[in-house]
Design a protein around this motif. Structure first.
Motif, PDB file in Angstrom:
ATOM      1  N   THR A 168       0.832  -1.209   0.000  1.00  0.00           N
ATOM      2  CA  THR A 168       0.000   0.000   0.000  1.00  0.00           C
ATOM      3  C   THR A 168       0.865   1.257   0.000  1.00  0.00           C
ATOM      4  O   THR A 168       0.658   2.188  -0.784  1.00  0.00           O
ATOM      5  CB  THR A 168      -0.902   0.000   1.249  1.00  0.00           C
ATOM      6  N   GLY A 169       1.868   1.259   0.878  1.00  0.00           N
ATOM      7  CA  GLY A 169       2.719   2.449   1.001  1.00  0.00           C
ATOM      8  C   GLY A 169       3.511   2.737  -0.258  1.00  0.00           C
ATOM      9  O   GLY A 169       3.625   3.889  -0.697  1.00  0.00           O
ATOM     10  N   PHE A 170       4.064   1.678  -0.870  1.00  0.00           N
ATOM     11  CA  PHE A 170       4.859   1.867  -2.092  1.00  0.00           C
ATOM     12  C   PHE A 170       3.982   2.474  -3.194  1.00  0.00           C
ATOM     13  O   PHE A 170       4.390   3.408  -3.899  1.00  0.00           O
ATOM     14  CB  PHE A 170       5.449   0.540  -2.562  1.00  0.00           C
ATOM     15  N   GLU A 171       2.761   1.960  -3.325  1.00  0.00           N
ATOM     16  CA  GLU A 171       1.844   2.485  -4.359  1.00  0.00           C
ATOM     17  C   GLU A 171       1.517   3.961  -4.092  1.00  0.00           C
ATOM     18  O   GLU A 171       1.414   4.758  -5.022  1.00  0.00           O
ATOM     19  CB  GLU A 171       0.588   1.612  -4.422  1.00  0.00           C
ATOM     20  N   GLN A 172       1.421   4.313  -2.809  1.00  0.00           N
ATOM     21  CA  GLN A 172       1.224   5.734  -2.471  1.00  0.00           C
ATOM     22  C   GLN A 172       2.456   6.550  -2.886  1.00  0.00           C
ATOM     23  O   GLN A 172       2.339   7.661  -3.409  1.00  0.00           O
ATOM     24  CB  GLN A 172       0.990   5.905  -0.962  1.00  0.00           C
ATOM     25  N   GLY A 173       3.638   5.949  -2.668  1.00  0.00           N
ATOM     26  CA  GLY A 173       4.892   6.659  -2.941  1.00  0.00           C
ATOM     27  C   GLY A 173       5.119   6.933  -4.416  1.00  0.00           C
ATOM     28  O   GLY A 173       5.743   7.939  -4.785  1.00  0.00           O
ATOM     29  N   ILE A 174       4.603   6.043  -5.281  1.00  0.00           N
ATOM     30  CA  ILE A 174       4.817   6.255  -6.729  1.00  0.00           C
ATOM     31  C   ILE A 174       3.591   6.886  -7.396  1.00  0.00           C
ATOM     32  O   ILE A 174       3.621   7.207  -8.581  1.00  0.00           O
ATOM     33  CB  ILE A 174       5.191   4.948  -7.461  1.00  0.00           C
ATOM     34  N   ALA A 175       2.531   7.077  -6.617  1.00  0.00           N
ATOM     35  CA  ALA A 175       1.290   7.629  -7.190  1.00  0.00           C
ATOM     36  C   ALA A 175       1.560   8.997  -7.833  1.00  0.00           C
ATOM     37  O   ALA A 175       2.376   9.776  -7.333  1.00  0.00           O
ATOM     38  CB  ALA A 175       0.244   7.772  -6.091  1.00  0.00           C
ATOM     39  N   GLY A 176       0.927   9.231  -8.972  1.00  0.00           N
ATOM     40  CA  GLY A 176       1.103  10.531  -9.642  1.00  0.00           C
ATOM     41  C   GLY A 176       2.276  10.547 -10.598  1.00  0.00           C
ATOM     42  O   GLY A 176       2.472  11.504 -11.338  1.00  0.00           O
ATOM     43  N   ASN A 177       3.090   9.469 -10.553  1.00  0.00           N
ATOM     44  CA  ASN A 177       4.217   9.384 -11.500  1.00  0.00           C
ATOM     45  C   ASN A 177       3.841   8.373 -12.583  1.00  0.00           C
ATOM     46  O   ASN A 177       4.061   7.169 -12.435  1.00  0.00           O
ATOM     47  CB  ASN A 177       5.492   8.938 -10.773  1.00  0.00           C
ATOM     48  N   ASP A 178       3.253   8.878 -13.669  1.00  0.00           N
ATOM     49  CA  ASP A 178       2.743   7.985 -14.719  1.00  0.00           C
ATOM     50  C   ASP A 178       3.852   7.206 -15.418  1.00  0.00           C
ATOM     51  O   ASP A 178       3.594   6.209 -16.087  1.00  0.00           O
ATOM     52  CB  ASP A 178       1.958   8.809 -15.758  1.00  0.00           C
ATOM     53  N   ASN A 179       5.115   7.660 -15.248  1.00  0.00           N
ATOM     54  CA  ASN A 179       6.230   6.946 -15.875  1.00  0.00           C
ATOM     55  C   ASN A 179       6.645   5.697 -15.087  1.00  0.00           C
ATOM     56  O   ASN A 179       7.451   4.905 -15.569  1.00  0.00           O
ATOM     57  CB  ASN A 179       7.439   7.885 -16.015  1.00  0.00           C
ATOM     58  N   LEU A 180       6.085   5.556 -13.876  1.00  0.00           N
ATOM     59  CA  LEU A 180       6.412   4.392 -13.028  1.00  0.00           C
ATOM     60  C   LEU A 180       5.246   3.416 -13.056  1.00  0.00           C
ATOM     61  O   LEU A 180       4.086   3.814 -12.855  1.00  0.00           O
ATOM     62  CB  LEU A 180       6.651   4.841 -11.582  1.00  0.00           C
ATOM     63  N   GLU A 181       5.544   2.130 -13.311  1.00  0.00           N
ATOM     64  CA  GLU A 181       4.475   1.117 -13.394  1.00  0.00           C
ATOM     65  C   GLU A 181       4.960  -0.208 -12.801  1.00  0.00           C
ATOM     66  O   GLU A 181       6.041  -0.685 -13.152  1.00  0.00           O
ATOM     67  CB  GLU A 181       4.062   0.891 -14.858  1.00  0.00           C
ATOM     68  N   ILE A 182       4.168  -0.783 -11.897  1.00  0.00           N
ATOM     69  CA  ILE A 182       4.460  -2.124 -11.371  1.00  0.00           C
ATOM     70  C   ILE A 182       3.920  -3.129 -12.375  1.00  0.00           C
ATOM     71  O   ILE A 182       2.708  -3.221 -12.572  1.00  0.00           O
ATOM     72  CB  ILE A 182       3.814  -2.344  -9.987  1.00  0.00           C
ATOM     73  N   VAL A 183       4.814  -3.864 -13.035  1.00  0.00           N
ATOM     74  CA  VAL A 183       4.374  -4.779 -14.092  1.00  0.00           C
ATOM     75  C   VAL A 183       4.279  -6.226 -13.610  1.00  0.00           C
ATOM     76  O   VAL A 183       3.567  -7.031 -14.222  1.00  0.00           O
ATOM     77  CB  VAL A 183       5.320  -4.699 -15.312  1.00  0.00           C
ATOM     78  N   ARG A 184       4.980  -6.564 -12.530  1.00  0.00           N
ATOM     79  CA  ARG A 184       4.896  -7.924 -11.948  1.00  0.00           C
ATOM     80  C   ARG A 184       4.947  -7.775 -10.431  1.00  0.00           C
ATOM     81  O   ARG A 184       5.706  -6.954  -9.914  1.00  0.00           O
ATOM     82  CB  ARG A 184       6.075  -8.783 -12.396  1.00  0.00           C
ATOM     83  N   SER A 185       4.139  -8.549  -9.721  1.00  0.00           N
ATOM     84  CA  SER A 185       4.153  -8.514  -8.262  1.00  0.00           C
ATOM     85  C   SER A 185       3.771  -9.884  -7.734  1.00  0.00           C
ATOM     86  O   SER A 185       2.698 -10.398  -8.056  1.00  0.00           O
ATOM     87  CB  SER A 185       3.161  -7.452  -7.751  1.00  0.00           C
ATOM     88  N   GLN A 186       4.668 -10.460  -6.910  1.00  0.00           N
ATOM     89  CA  GLN A 186       4.442 -11.835  -6.438  1.00  0.00           C
ATOM     90  C   GLN A 186       5.159 -12.031  -5.117  1.00  0.00           C
ATOM     91  O   GLN A 186       6.203 -11.401  -4.866  1.00  0.00           O
ATOM     92  CB  GLN A 186       4.977 -12.823  -7.478  1.00  0.00           C
TER      93      GLN A 186
END
Ligand code: GZL
Length: 317
Positions: A168-186
């Motif tokens: 949750t926190g990491f997604e908050q930290g990168i929010a608003g930066n459209d150039n950053l995308e989590i493409v795999r998460s496991q």
């Protein structure tokens, strides 16, 4: 107990607490030894109990909740004075915590939280897990600037509060930066071995040249992933930026060697504040806050990581 100003009074004030602690028997249900940080927490907890003359009954659950529940029931049957619990996952604790409450045995949570009514535990000693993830996300956003960055994420143990909150926190930290995308998460279950295996699958699925960064919920998974990145012929810390959490010695060493970029420190000493709160509660009924928060600090290549590694390497990790 109000501490008095004179030396004698001070000594008298401390004597009952010290003498009192020497008579305490406390059960500790530990998750296991899945990571270097966990091993350090166990070492420090035993040291903190010994320093206070507390008889610590230690139970290693090998990362299985049913073993933790069995251990808690055994502590209750033994009539311990209190229980320390590092809960492997967040759910499924209500019944056994009610049994401890019925037995009037206070429970203190260490390093993770539970989804249960907070009257079922005395206090929780943890870091701000969401904040840790946010610091990691904000660091990465700052490191890549406007460049496109495809991120892979190694999650902690499924259903554990750190895995949930650090995501949750990491997604908050990168929010608003459209150039950053989590493409795999496991999940890599917080272990080096699984961190390596899952990173290998990410590299195979995405192609190493298409991965800009790794966010791992703990350093041990990051260290395992570094091995996989090297075996794929890539430079960890350069071709793939790496940010994780715990600040274990090997993370400082990896940063010093340019193979990792950042880590956020999690103190292994949750037991000190926990035992202080328990002693005050048991000695004179002082009720602690429901959350005792430990500090989180970001380390990057700007820090003297080699020196920090030398300081930390003999602390039981
Ligand atoms: C987080 C703690 C995590 C560590 C891991 O508070 O529960 O558990 O970050 C460990 O290293 O496995």
């Amino acid at each position: 107990m109000k501490l008095k100003t004179t030396l004698l009074a001070g000594a008298i004030a401390f004597a009952p607490l010290t003498a009192f602690a020497a008579d305490l028997t406390i059960g500790f249900s530990q998750i296991g030894s899945e990571s270097g940080w966990r091993a350090a927490e166990t070492t420090v907890t035993k040291q903190e109990a010994e320093r206070r003359g507390i008889d610590l009954k230690f139970a290693d659950a090998q990362q299985k909740q049913e073993n933790q529940i069995k251990a808690i029931r055994s502590f209750i049957a033994q009539g311990v004075d209190a229980i320390l619990l590092a809960p492997v996952v967040a759910t499924g604790w209500d019944e056994v915590l009610e049994e401890a409450q019925d037995a009037e045995i206070p429970v203190v949570l260490l390093d993770r939280t539970v989804d249960a009514p907070d009257d079922l535990y005395l206090t929780a000693v943890t870091s701000d897990l969401v904040h840790e993830g946010k610091v990691a996300g904000e660091w990465l956003a700052g490191a890549v600037g406007d460049d496109k960055c495809r991120i892979v994420e190694l999650q902690g143990t499924t259903g554990s509060s750190p895995a949930i909150d650090r995501k949750t926190g990491f997604e908050q930290g990168i929010a608003g930066n459209d150039n950053l995308e989590i493409v795999r998460s496991q999940t890599g279950d917080f272990t080096r071995s699984q961190g390596k295996v899952v990173m290998e699958s990410f590299l195979k699925a995405e192609g190493g040249e298409n991965i800009c960064a790794l966010y791992a919920h703990n350093d041990d998974m990051a260290v395992g992933a570094i091995q996989a990145i090297k075996e794929a012929g890539l430079k960890p810390g350069e071709d793939i930026k790496i940010v994780a959490i715990d600040a274990v010695p090997d993370a400082h060493l990896a940063i010093a060697n340019g193979e990792m970029n950042a880590t956020i420190e999690l103190t292994p000493n949750m037991a000190g504040p926990a035992l202080d709160a328990l002693e005050a509660y048991l000695a004179n009924g002082t009720v602690p806050p429901k959350w005792i928060q430990t500090e989180s600090r970001l380390f990057t290549s700007a820090d003297d990581n080699q020196a920090i590694y030398e300081q930390k390497k003999d602390l039981g990790y």
